[in-house]
Design a protein around this motif. Structure first.
Motif, PDB file in Angstrom:
ATOM      1  N   ASP A  34       0.798  -1.223   0.000  1.00 57.47           N
ATOM      2  CA  ASP A  34       0.000   0.000   0.000  1.00 57.47           C
ATOM      3  C   ASP A  34       0.831   1.274   0.000  1.00 57.47           C
ATOM      4  OD1 ASP A  34      -2.517  -1.389   0.282  1.00 57.47           O
ATOM      5  OD2 ASP A  34      -1.948  -1.773   2.356  1.00 57.47           O
ATOM      6  N   VAL A  35       2.000   1.231   0.643  1.00 60.20           N
ATOM      7  CA  VAL A  35       2.741   2.455   0.910  1.00 60.20           C
ATOM      8  C   VAL A  35       4.234   2.239   0.690  1.00 60.20           C
ATOM      9  CG1 VAL A  35       3.315   4.178   2.680  1.00 60.20           C
ATOM     10  CG2 VAL A  35       1.062   3.128   2.682  1.00 60.20           C
ATOM     11  N   ASN A  36       4.858   3.224   0.054  1.00 56.72           N
ATOM     12  CA  ASN A  36       6.312   3.276  -0.058  1.00 56.72           C
ATOM     13  C   ASN A  36       6.777   4.466   0.768  1.00 56.72           C
ATOM     14  OD1 ASN A  36       8.715   4.715  -1.845  1.00 56.72           O
ATOM     15  ND2 ASN A  36       8.924   2.508  -1.643  1.00 56.72           N
ATOM     16  N   GLY A  37       7.881   4.284   1.496  1.00 57.85           N
ATOM     17  CA  GLY A  37       8.430   5.368   2.293  1.00 57.85           C
ATOM     18  C   GLY A  37       9.935   5.427   2.154  1.00 57.85           C
ATOM     19  N   CYS A  38      10.491   6.612   2.432  1.00 60.66           N
ATOM     20  CA  CYS A  38      11.934   6.780   2.427  1.00 60.66           C
ATOM     21  C   CYS A  38      12.300   7.748   3.543  1.00 60.66           C
ATOM     22  CB  CYS A  38      12.409   7.316   1.075  1.00 60.66           C
ATOM     23  SG  CYS A  38      14.219   7.330   0.926  1.00 60.66           S
ATOM     24  N   TRP A  39      13.291   7.341   4.348  1.00 59.55           N
ATOM     25  CA  TRP A  39      13.758   8.160   5.465  1.00 59.55           C
ATOM     26  C   TRP A  39      15.246   7.926   5.653  1.00 59.55           C
ATOM     27  CZ3 TRP A  39      15.045   6.780  10.765  1.00 59.55           C
ATOM     28  CH2 TRP A  39      15.145   7.882  11.611  1.00 59.55           C
ATOM     29  N   GLN A  40      15.996   8.996   5.681  1.00 62.68           N
ATOM     30  CA  GLN A  40      17.446   8.948   5.864  1.00 62.68           C
ATOM     31  C   GLN A  40      18.115   7.956   4.898  1.00 62.68           C
ATOM     32  OE1 GLN A  40      18.510   8.444  10.004  1.00 62.68           O
ATOM     33  NE2 GLN A  40      17.842  10.509  10.502  1.00 62.68           N
ATOM     34  N   GLY A  41      17.679   8.006   3.655  1.00 56.69           N
ATOM     35  CA  GLY A  41      18.285   7.162   2.630  1.00 56.69           C
ATOM     36  C   GLY A  41      17.831   5.719   2.619  1.00 56.69           C
ATOM     37  N   LYS A  42      16.925   5.352   3.500  1.00 57.80           N
ATOM     38  CA  LYS A  42      16.406   3.976   3.554  1.00 57.80           C
ATOM     39  C   LYS A  42      15.007   3.950   2.948  1.00 57.80           C
ATOM     40  CE  LYS A  42      19.564   1.929   6.216  1.00 57.80           C
ATOM     41  NZ  LYS A  42      20.166   0.656   6.061  1.00 57.80           N
ATOM     42  N   GLU A  43      14.857   3.150   1.906  1.00 53.76           N
ATOM     43  CA  GLU A  43      13.549   2.997   1.274  1.00 53.76           C
ATOM     44  C   GLU A  43      12.894   1.722   1.773  1.00 53.76           C
ATOM     45  OE1 GLU A  43      11.455   3.269  -3.094  1.00 53.76           O
ATOM     46  OE2 GLU A  43      13.633   3.177  -2.972  1.00 53.76           O
ATOM     47  N   PHE A  44      11.594   1.778   1.994  1.00 57.09           N
ATOM     48  CA  PHE A  44      10.869   0.622   2.513  1.00 57.09           C
ATOM     49  C   PHE A  44       9.438   0.628   1.992  1.00 57.09           C
ATOM     50  CE2 PHE A  44      10.637   4.130   5.493  1.00 57.09           C
ATOM     51  CZ  PHE A  44       9.272   4.239   5.753  1.00 57.09           C
ATOM     52  N   TRP A  45       8.816  -0.535   2.124  1.00 59.21           N
ATOM     53  CA  TRP A  45       7.439  -0.738   1.688  1.00 59.21           C
ATOM     54  C   TRP A  45       6.619  -1.270   2.856  1.00 59.21           C
ATOM     55  CZ3 TRP A  45       5.713   0.144  -3.335  1.00 59.21           C
ATOM     56  CH2 TRP A  45       6.701   0.476  -4.252  1.00 59.21           C
ATOM     57  N   LEU A  46       5.375  -0.808   2.964  1.00 58.55           N
ATOM     58  CA  LEU A  46       4.467  -1.269   4.015  1.00 58.55           C
ATOM     59  C   LEU A  46       3.148  -1.726   3.414  1.00 58.55           C
ATOM     60  CD1 LEU A  46       4.754   1.596   6.680  1.00 58.55           C
ATOM     61  CD2 LEU A  46       5.831  -0.654   6.781  1.00 58.55           C
ATOM     62  N   GLU A  47       2.736  -2.904   3.793  1.00 56.28           N
ATOM     63  CA  GLU A  47       1.375  -3.377   3.527  1.00 56.28           C
ATOM     64  C   GLU A  47       0.590  -3.070   4.788  1.00 56.28           C
ATOM     65  OE1 GLU A  47      -1.891  -4.573   1.807  1.00 56.28           O
ATOM     66  OE2 GLU A  47       0.012  -4.654   0.713  1.00 56.28           O
ATOM     67  N   LEU A  48      -0.461  -2.289   4.699  1.00 55.90           N
ATOM     68  CA  LEU A  48      -1.265  -1.903   5.854  1.00 55.90           C
ATOM     69  C   LEU A  48      -2.456  -2.842   5.988  1.00 55.90           C
ATOM     70  CD1 LEU A  48      -1.299   1.964   5.259  1.00 55.90           C
ATOM     71  CD2 LEU A  48       0.365   0.606   6.544  1.00 55.90           C
ATOM     72  N   LYS A  49      -2.669  -3.319   7.204  1.00 56.79           N
ATOM     73  CA  LYS A  49      -3.789  -4.226   7.474  1.00 56.79           C
ATOM     74  C   LYS A  49      -4.457  -3.836   8.785  1.00 56.79           C
ATOM     75  CE  LYS A  49      -3.383  -7.109   4.006  1.00 56.79           C
ATOM     76  NZ  LYS A  49      -4.450  -7.248   3.027  1.00 56.79           N
ATOM     77  N   ILE A  50      -5.753  -4.029   8.823  1.00 56.59           N
ATOM     78  CA  ILE A  50      -6.531  -3.835  10.040  1.00 56.59           C
ATOM     79  C   ILE A  50      -7.018  -5.207  10.476  1.00 56.59           C
ATOM     80  CG2 ILE A  50      -8.555  -2.734  11.076  1.00 56.59           C
ATOM     81  CD1 ILE A  50      -6.361  -0.756  10.180  1.00 56.59           C
ATOM     82  N   GLY A  51      -6.799  -5.531  11.744  1.00 58.10           N
ATOM     83  CA  GLY A  51      -7.207  -6.845  12.262  1.00 58.10           C
ATOM     84  C   GLY A  51      -6.259  -7.290  13.342  1.00 58.10           C
TER      85      GLY A  51
END
Length: 130
Positions: A34-51
């Motif tokens: 769902d989401v791509n993020g980048c902070w201090q040169g580190k890129e990451f991906w998050l799948e968001l789930k409710i449950g």
């Protein structure tokens, strides 16, 4: 945070120094988180789930995406929020199949209990910064 959209807004609010990009692929990119993020040169991906850890549903395409990303050294996670218990769980993407099959051991995820959450610590864990 009763929806994935609300969870995303909470991330953006509490981690405002992260460059966030919400991904809307429709049917074109099945399995992409769902989401791509980048902070201090580190890129990451998050799948968001409710449950909860016991009720989250990941598709085979989502698991395959996380496994492919892990195989090339990428950072991907499943971030699960349980609004009834106010828990957050952060599960490494490489564990997505174990999460899907309900065979995830407690040593394979990070549990964050009760607000206020330590968002900075969570971000350091996501980016794998000590």
């Amino acid at each position: 945070m009763k929806t994935e959209k609300a969870l995303y807004k909470t991330l953006k609010t509490n981690l405002s120094k992260v460059h966030w990009q919400r991904i809307e692929t429709g049917g074109m990119g099945t399995g992409v988180p769902d989401v791509n993020g980048c902070w201090q040169g580190k890129e990451f991906w998050l799948e968001l789930k409710i449950g909860s850890l016991q009720s989250v549903n990941l598709s085979p395409q989502q698991c395959a995406w996380h496994m492919r990303r892990a195989n090339v050294g990428g950072l991907s996670w499943i971030l699960i929020h349980d609004p009834s218990k106010h828990f957050l769980w952060l599960v490494p993407g490489v564990e997505s199949i174990n999460l899907r099959e309900r065979h995830l051991s407690s040593s394979k995820f990070i549990e964050v209990q009760e607000p206020p959450y330590d968002w900075k610590d969570l971000l350091k864990r996501i980016c794998m910064i000590d």
